[in-house]
Design an enzyme around this catalytic site. Structure first.
Site, short mmCIF file in Angstrom:
data_model
loop_
_atom_site.label_atom_id
_atom_site.label_comp_id
_atom_site.label_asym_id
_atom_site.label_seq_id
_atom_site.Cartn_x
_atom_site.Cartn_y
_atom_site.Cartn_z
N THR A 9 7.42 -13.08 -0.15
CA THR A 9 8.40 -12.90 -1.22
C THR A 9 9.58 -13.86 -1.09
O THR A 9 10.10 -14.09 0.00
CB THR A 9 8.92 -11.46 -1.23
OG1 THR A 9 7.81 -10.57 -1.34
CG2 THR A 9 9.86 -11.22 -2.39
N GLU A 10 9.99 -14.39 -2.23
CA GLU A 10 11.20 -15.22 -2.31
C GLU A 10 12.09 -14.67 -3.42
O GLU A 10 11.67 -13.81 -4.20
CB GLU A 10 10.83 -16.68 -2.59
CG GLU A 10 9.97 -17.31 -1.51
CD GLU A 10 9.59 -18.76 -1.81
OE1 GLU A 10 10.08 -19.30 -2.83
OE2 GLU A 10 8.79 -19.33 -1.05
N ALA A 26 10.38 -15.33 -6.53
CA ALA A 26 8.93 -15.16 -6.48
C ALA A 26 8.58 -13.86 -5.79
O ALA A 26 8.39 -13.81 -4.58
CB ALA A 26 8.27 -16.34 -5.76
N GLY A 27 8.55 -12.79 -6.58
CA GLY A 27 8.13 -11.51 -6.04
C GLY A 27 6.69 -11.28 -6.44
O GLY A 27 5.75 -11.71 -5.78
N ASP A 84 -6.16 -6.45 0.27
CA ASP A 84 -7.32 -5.59 0.07
C ASP A 84 -7.58 -4.76 1.32
O ASP A 84 -8.08 -3.63 1.23
CB ASP A 84 -8.55 -6.42 -0.27
CG ASP A 84 -8.47 -7.05 -1.65
OD1 ASP A 84 -7.62 -6.62 -2.44
OD2 ASP A 84 -9.25 -7.98 -1.93
N ARG A 137 -3.67 -2.49 1.88
CA ARG A 137 -3.14 -1.53 0.89
C ARG A 137 -3.64 -0.10 1.13
O ARG A 137 -2.85 0.84 1.02
CB ARG A 137 -3.49 -2.01 -0.53
CG ARG A 137 -2.51 -3.05 -1.03
CD ARG A 137 -2.90 -3.67 -2.34
NE ARG A 137 -1.86 -4.62 -2.77
CZ ARG A 137 -2.05 -5.60 -3.63
NH1 ARG A 137 -3.24 -5.80 -4.16
NH2 ARG A 137 -1.05 -6.40 -3.96
N ILE A 189 11.89 22.47 -5.87
CA ILE A 189 11.57 23.87 -5.55
C ILE A 189 12.63 24.47 -4.64
O ILE A 189 13.03 25.64 -4.82
CB ILE A 189 10.17 23.95 -4.90
CG1 ILE A 189 9.08 23.66 -5.94
CG2 ILE A 189 9.93 25.32 -4.27
CD1 ILE A 189 7.69 23.56 -5.37
N GLU A 234 3.85 -4.20 -0.60
CA GLU A 234 2.44 -4.63 -0.62
C GLU A 234 1.81 -4.46 -2.00
O GLU A 234 0.66 -4.07 -2.16
CB GLU A 234 1.63 -3.87 0.44
CG GLU A 234 2.07 -4.22 1.84
CD GLU A 234 0.98 -4.04 2.86
OE1 GLU A 234 -0.20 -4.21 2.52
OE2 GLU A 234 1.32 -3.76 4.02
N THR A 241 3.49 -3.61 -6.08
CA THR A 241 4.05 -2.46 -6.77
C THR A 241 2.97 -1.68 -7.51
O THR A 241 1.86 -2.18 -7.75
CB THR A 241 5.12 -2.90 -7.78
OG1 THR A 241 4.48 -3.70 -8.79
CG2 THR A 241 6.23 -3.71 -7.12
#
Length: 349
Positions: A70-71, A74-75, A200, A203, A300, A326, A328
């Site tokens: 991530t930047e 750049a996500g 893959d 996650r 509750i 990892e 959204t």
């Protein structure tokens, strides 16, 4: 030769991480191990690279691994990555420059242990995703610096770092994948696909940590209710149950359905079956149910659930990250839709 390869062990990891995350999903993040860094090497590295880089996670001295993708700009859109890796042909070294943010365990990997970080950078900015490659950056590499640690809503035990690379040099063989950029239409995202292959595998494991938090919340909620004379009467028709009983039973159904999706995804990963859709399904479901279960538990218990008298409020804060990092929930829903409908990323965005 000709025999099936043995399972990798993602099923075992899923069970282990679910139990380790019971009560605190940040604990697995501060347990020494390869993390996303090792997963990236496993997904995109050669046999020689795996032997070289993964060995440090098998020794007696605890160490950490991380992945920096991530930047600031750049996500989700990884094609916007601006970190660069240029080859110095005189020394046969890669020279990396750029800044990465939200690097889980970045501080532990680079400054508190002899770990490594896999940094995703472009070797050809004009090539888009086709130019993306992962680079293994060992701890102690000159030009690599942790510049910030985030203060977060949840998982506070885990460090989330910003990393700056300024003329950081690594040997040529630290690149994951080919150094050649192929721009044919069918090959334009090979570097990107190697990055996604990492997710893959991981996650479903992140999803398993969400299950640990949700299970802790449910079990604690039932204990508190029992202390006040409220028990769940299973087996009765719904119209004979109280509102609280129906809520708890519904929460248990959500929990078990999410866990079954995870077990399928990790079974496929262990048997080296394509599991992109299943991995994203399990991540979506677990990220959804853990936020719903923890929020409902707070509701509750009312004001008591909103105080720090119990851990319910902490689990409510910790829960949301499972739906964010990892990939959204929105991104993973897109991946699921593409798998079901047969669309490419370009066709369905």
């Amino acid at each position: 030769e000709g025999k099936p390869r043995p399972p990798i062990g993602y099923q075992r990891l899923a069970h282990m991480l679910e139990m380790l995350s019971w009560g605190d999903c940040g604990m697995y993040l501060v347990t020494p191990g390869g993390g996303l860094g090792a997963a990236a090497v496993e997904a995109g590295g050669t046999s020689e690279q795996k032997q070289k880089f993964l060995a440090r996670f098998a020794g007696e001295k605890p160490t950490f691994g991380a992945m920096a993708m991530t930047e600031a700009q750049a996500g989700t859109d990884t094609s916007a990555i601006r970190a660069t890796a240029l080859l110095d042909k005189e020394t046969n070294e890669w020279v990396l420059n750029g800044e990465k943010i939200f690097v889980t365990a970045g501080h532990k990997s680079l400054e508190l242990s002899d770990g490594l970080v896999v940094v995703w950078a472009t070797i050809d900015p004009a090539a888009g995703r086709a130019g993306m490659r992962g680079f293994v950056i060992p701890a102690g590499t000159p030009g690599v610096k942790v510049t910030k640690l985030e203060h977060k809503l949840g998982i506070r035990v885990s460090d989330t770092a910003s990393i700056v690379l300024q003329d950081a040099r690594v040997p040529f063989d630290h690149i994951l994948g080919s150094a050649e950029v192929v721009r044919r239409e069918e090959d334009t995202s090979k570097g990107f696909k190697k990055a996604m292959a990492t997710f893959d595998a991981t996650r479903p494991l992140v999803a398993a940590t969400a299950i640990g938090v949700a299970r802790a919340t449910l079990e604690t909620l039932k204990e508190i209710l029992a202390e006040h004379g409220i028990t769940i009467r299973y087996g009765l028709p719904r119209n004979k149950l109280s509102s609280i009983e129906r809520d708890v039973i519904d929460m248990e159904v959500l929990l078990k359905s999410a866990w079954l999706l995870i077990l399928k995804a990790v079974w496929m990963a262990d048997n080296r079956l394509p599991n992109s859709g299943e991995a994203s399904m399990s991540k979506v479901r677990a990220g959804d149910i853990v936020t719903r279960i923890t929020q409902k538990a707070v509701e509750i218990l009312g004001p008591y659930g909103y105080t720090e008298e119990t851990l319910i409020e902490k689990w409510f804060r910790d829960a949301k990250i499972s739906d964010i990092y990892e990939g959204t929930g929105q991104v993973n829903r897109l991946i699921v839709a593409r798998n079901i409908l047969g669309y490419s990323g370009r066709e369905l965005r």
